[in-house]
Motif scaffolding. Sequence first.
Motif, PDB file in Angstrom:
ATOM      1  N   GLY A  99       0.804  -1.217   0.000  1.00  0.00           N
ATOM      2  CA  GLY A  99       0.000   0.000   0.000  1.00  0.00           C
ATOM      3  C   GLY A  99       0.836   1.265   0.000  1.00  0.00           C
ATOM      4  N   MET A 100       2.166   1.102   0.038  1.00  0.00           N
ATOM      5  CA  MET A 100       3.070   2.251   0.104  1.00  0.00           C
ATOM      6  C   MET A 100       4.032   2.207  -1.081  1.00  0.00           C
ATOM      7  SD  MET A 100       3.999   2.161   4.185  1.00  0.00           S
ATOM      8  CE  MET A 100       4.647   0.471   4.060  1.00  0.00           C
ATOM      9  N   GLY A 101       4.247   3.376  -1.711  1.00  0.00           N
ATOM     10  CA  GLY A 101       5.127   3.425  -2.863  1.00  0.00           C
ATOM     11  C   GLY A 101       6.055   4.623  -2.823  1.00  0.00           C
ATOM     12  N   VAL A 102       6.893   4.733  -3.842  1.00  0.00           N
ATOM     13  CA  VAL A 102       7.886   5.804  -3.939  1.00  0.00           C
ATOM     14  C   VAL A 102       7.815   6.393  -5.349  1.00  0.00           C
ATOM     15  CG1 VAL A 102      10.309   6.443  -3.673  1.00  0.00           C
ATOM     16  CG2 VAL A 102       9.385   4.495  -2.377  1.00  0.00           C
ATOM     17  N   MET A 103       7.672   7.714  -5.414  1.00  0.00           N
ATOM     18  CA  MET A 103       7.642   8.402  -6.708  1.00  0.00           C
ATOM     19  C   MET A 103       8.593   9.589  -6.641  1.00  0.00           C
ATOM     20  SD  MET A 103       6.621   8.700  -9.802  1.00  0.00           S
ATOM     21  CE  MET A 103       5.525   7.277  -9.712  1.00  0.00           C
ATOM     22  N   THR A 104       9.763   9.466  -7.241  1.00  0.00           N
ATOM     23  CA  THR A 104      10.749  10.537  -7.195  1.00  0.00           C
ATOM     24  C   THR A 104      10.977  11.117  -8.593  1.00  0.00           C
ATOM     25  OG1 THR A 104      12.717   9.163  -7.553  1.00  0.00           O
ATOM     26  CG2 THR A 104      11.929   9.409  -5.272  1.00  0.00           C
ATOM     27  N   ALA A 105      11.654  12.244  -8.599  1.00  0.00           N
ATOM     28  CA  ALA A 105      12.124  12.850  -9.843  1.00  0.00           C
ATOM     29  C   ALA A 105      13.643  12.843  -9.837  1.00  0.00           C
ATOM     30  CB  ALA A 105      11.608  14.278  -9.971  1.00  0.00           C
ATOM     31  N   SER A 106      14.223  12.870 -11.032  1.00  0.00           N
ATOM     32  CA  SER A 106      15.675  12.910 -11.152  1.00  0.00           C
ATOM     33  C   SER A 106      16.048  13.751 -12.364  1.00  0.00           C
ATOM     34  CB  SER A 106      16.251  11.502 -11.304  1.00  0.00           C
ATOM     35  OG  SER A 106      17.658  11.540 -11.445  1.00  0.00           O
ATOM     36  N   THR A 107      17.129  14.492 -12.234  1.00  0.00           N
ATOM     37  CA  THR A 107      17.640  15.274 -13.351  1.00  0.00           C
ATOM     38  C   THR A 107      18.898  14.653 -13.943  1.00  0.00           C
ATOM     39  OG1 THR A 107      16.751  17.355 -12.525  1.00  0.00           O
ATOM     40  CG2 THR A 107      18.620  17.510 -14.007  1.00  0.00           C
ATOM     41  N   SER A 108      19.803  14.216 -13.081  1.00  0.00           N
ATOM     42  CA  SER A 108      21.124  13.832 -13.574  1.00  0.00           C
ATOM     43  C   SER A 108      21.524  12.399 -13.263  1.00  0.00           C
ATOM     44  CB  SER A 108      22.178  14.777 -12.989  1.00  0.00           C
ATOM     45  OG  SER A 108      22.126  14.778 -11.577  1.00  0.00           O
ATOM     46  N   ILE A 146      15.251   3.623  -1.934  1.00  0.00           N
ATOM     47  CA  ILE A 146      14.322   3.979  -0.852  1.00  0.00           C
ATOM     48  C   ILE A 146      13.292   2.867  -0.665  1.00  0.00           C
ATOM     49  CG2 ILE A 146      12.485   5.576  -0.156  1.00  0.00           C
ATOM     50  CD1 ILE A 146      14.099   7.779  -1.644  1.00  0.00           C
ATOM     51  N   SER A 147      12.783   2.357  -1.779  1.00  0.00           N
ATOM     52  CA  SER A 147      11.800   1.271  -1.723  1.00  0.00           C
ATOM     53  C   SER A 147      12.365   0.042  -1.027  1.00  0.00           C
ATOM     54  CB  SER A 147      11.352   0.920  -3.150  1.00  0.00           C
ATOM     55  OG  SER A 147      10.540  -0.229  -3.151  1.00  0.00           O
ATOM     56  N   ILE A 148      13.591  -0.323  -1.380  1.00  0.00           N
ATOM     57  CA  ILE A 148      14.217  -1.500  -0.772  1.00  0.00           C
ATOM     58  C   ILE A 148      14.473  -1.268   0.710  1.00  0.00           C
ATOM     59  CG2 ILE A 148      16.334  -2.885  -0.739  1.00  0.00           C
ATOM     60  CD1 ILE A 148      16.473  -2.348  -3.818  1.00  0.00           C
ATOM     61  N   ARG A 149      15.005  -0.111   1.058  1.00  0.00           N
ATOM     62  CA  ARG A 149      15.378   0.170   2.449  1.00  0.00           C
ATOM     63  C   ARG A 149      14.179   0.116   3.382  1.00  0.00           C
ATOM     64  NH1 ARG A 149      19.074   2.266   5.918  1.00  0.00           N
ATOM     65  NH2 ARG A 149      18.604   4.099   7.193  1.00  0.00           N
ATOM     66  N   HIS A 150      13.025   0.576   2.909  1.00  0.00           N
ATOM     67  CA  HIS A 150      11.850   0.672   3.788  1.00  0.00           C
ATOM     68  C   HIS A 150      10.747  -0.316   3.442  1.00  0.00           C
ATOM     69  CE1 HIS A 150      13.362   4.183   5.888  1.00  0.00           C
ATOM     70  NE2 HIS A 150      13.726   4.676   4.727  1.00  0.00           N
ATOM     71  N   GLY A 151      10.987  -1.191   2.477  1.00  0.00           N
ATOM     72  CA  GLY A 151       9.982  -2.188   2.140  1.00  0.00           C
ATOM     73  C   GLY A 151       8.718  -1.600   1.553  1.00  0.00           C
ATOM     74  N   LEU A 152       8.852  -0.571   0.737  1.00  0.00           N
ATOM     75  CA  LEU A 152       7.692   0.077   0.120  1.00  0.00           C
ATOM     76  C   LEU A 152       7.487  -0.549  -1.257  1.00  0.00           C
ATOM     77  CD1 LEU A 152       8.601   3.784   1.034  1.00  0.00           C
ATOM     78  CD2 LEU A 152       7.432   2.073   2.423  1.00  0.00           C
ATOM     79  N   ARG A 153       6.553  -1.492  -1.360  1.00  0.00           N
ATOM     80  CA  ARG A 153       6.412  -2.307  -2.562  1.00  0.00           C
ATOM     81  C   ARG A 153       5.213  -1.915  -3.422  1.00  0.00           C
ATOM     82  NH1 ARG A 153       9.513  -7.120  -1.977  1.00  0.00           N
ATOM     83  NH2 ARG A 153      10.389  -7.339   0.111  1.00  0.00           N
ATOM     84  N   GLY A 154       4.555  -0.821  -3.072  1.00  0.00           N
ATOM     85  CA  GLY A 154       3.403  -0.386  -3.845  1.00  0.00           C
ATOM     86  C   GLY A 154       3.799   0.322  -5.124  1.00  0.00           C
ATOM     87  N   PRO A 155       2.836   0.958  -5.812  1.00  0.00           N
ATOM     88  CA  PRO A 155       3.126   1.640  -7.086  1.00  0.00           C
ATOM     89  C   PRO A 155       4.250   2.659  -6.931  1.00  0.00           C
ATOM     90  CG  PRO A 155       0.762   1.543  -6.690  1.00  0.00           C
ATOM     91  CD  PRO A 155       1.424   1.069  -5.430  1.00  0.00           C
ATOM     92  N   SER A 156       5.242   2.576  -7.811  1.00  0.00           N
ATOM     93  CA  SER A 156       6.427   3.424  -7.701  1.00  0.00           C
ATOM     94  C   SER A 156       6.931   3.792  -9.090  1.00  0.00           C
ATOM     95  CB  SER A 156       7.541   2.713  -6.915  1.00  0.00           C
ATOM     96  OG  SER A 156       7.111   2.387  -5.606  1.00  0.00           O
ATOM     97  N   GLY A 157       7.786   4.804  -9.156  1.00  0.00           N
ATOM     98  CA  GLY A 157       8.348   5.195 -10.439  1.00  0.00           C
ATOM     99  C   GLY A 157       9.238   6.404 -10.305  1.00  0.00           C
ATOM    100  N   VAL A 158       9.649   6.940 -11.447  1.00  0.00           N
ATOM    101  CA  VAL A 158      10.491   8.126 -11.500  1.00  0.00           C
ATOM    102  C   VAL A 158      10.068   8.942 -12.713  1.00  0.00           C
ATOM    103  CG1 VAL A 158      12.282   6.981 -12.860  1.00  0.00           C
ATOM    104  CG2 VAL A 158      12.881   8.981 -11.483  1.00  0.00           C
ATOM    105  N   VAL A 159      10.141  10.266 -12.597  1.00  0.00           N
ATOM    106  CA  VAL A 159       9.891  11.146 -13.740  1.00  0.00           C
ATOM    107  C   VAL A 159      11.129  12.023 -13.944  1.00  0.00           C
ATOM    108  CG1 VAL A 159       7.391  11.166 -13.495  1.00  0.00           C
ATOM    109  CG2 VAL A 159       8.744  12.871 -12.290  1.00  0.00           C
ATOM    110  N   VAL A 160      11.366  12.409 -15.201  1.00  0.00           N
ATOM    111  CA  VAL A 160      12.528  13.223 -15.549  1.00  0.00           C
ATOM    112  C   VAL A 160      12.033  14.465 -16.284  1.00  0.00           C
ATOM    113  CG1 VAL A 160      14.712  13.300 -16.793  1.00  0.00           C
ATOM    114  CG2 VAL A 160      13.980  11.168 -15.703  1.00  0.00           C
TER     115      VAL A 160
END
Length: 406
Positions: A99-108, A146-160
């Motif tokens: 039920g918990m996920g990670v959605m980050t942004a990255s530039t470089s 972050i997902s691995i460290r905290h066990g956040l297995r829900g919907p996740s991704g990255v945007v650029v």
Amino acid sequence: MSSHVVVTGIGVVSPNGFGTQEYWDATVASRSGIGRIKRFDPERYPSKLAGEVDGFAAEEHLPSRLIPQTDRMTQLALVGADHALADAGVSTEEADEYGMGVMTASTSGGFEFGQEQLKNLWSKGSQYVSAYQSFAWFYAVNTGQISIRHGLRGPSGVVVGDQAGGLDALAHARRLVRKGSDLILSGGVDAAICPWGWAAQLTTGRMSTEERPDRAYLPFDADACGYVPGEGGALLILEDAEAARRRGARHVYGEISGYGSTFDPRPDSGREPTLRAAVDIALADAGLRPQDIDVVFADAAGVPELDRVEAAAITGVFGPRAVPVTAPKTMTGRLGSGGAPLDVATALLAMRDGVIPPTAHVTPRADYGLDLVTAPRHTAVATALVLARGHGGFNSALVLRSSARA
């Protein structure tokens, strides 16, 4: 489940403050983290200043096994995530991991890690290239670690999307919560203060070559001469408002209530930039009128032609000098994908404490028509608009409401 998505935790790693309160205290007091680069000798380069997270030692905050696997960017992000979850009072061990996920942004991505492995390749041979290079450089690595460290297995991704990507990530996190996720950890952290990263950033032609820290990054000033890069950013915990209240969340900083994004036409097309359209979309999404906004956190490119476009968009929506405008990033530099989430965190803290933080060192040009806040302004803040633009034409706008109105 309601349609209201709120921020319940904040984690900040910034050049002028490590941790949320240290950053906020420095920002309100106009203390800058910009200075001559310490992480490498910048003497051979035309730009010599940056906003660096000074004194950060990863081994003081992270398990030793993670250090050789991760770039500095990811190490900062992992600490920011730890702080955000702790601030929200979330125990990931007791919650539904799907039920918990990670959605980050990255530039470089992990530039410094990649630089070191290329150095090993050409000076020692392929057998000295770390196996961790396969992911340590990657744009999605912060989300994954972050997902691995905290066990956040829900919907996740990255945007650029360069600087705009940080707002895009938060907007996508809001969508995921509205679709049923319990919690999404979102935001951005970048760190590319290394020779390879520096060479890449210099290709924009927009970096300041001024060597005086208080004169190098002056958005909306007659002496604007480019921007100063920095490292760091912010990570936030987003939850459904009703669910956060049911679990007894320690804080509800505010609501993400509106979002808009656009993409500029080609410079030679003869068509107008579309930042104003992004603002209009975000306000409509939030159900607010321009006069309902208490402060605008500007993108603040520091490049005269881009400053002019942003000032025209703001005055076009709100009218000349009709809304306070601020750019605290003059104390950190532009942080890539971390800059806009840090502005969001700053806006939420401004709502909490009733003070608009200043734009440091800037004397605003009168012809831009902006009410630029250059000293702390103590006033109630119930709503805020955060703007961000990315190199190449990305525009994003995010509307926040205070917890009292969430």
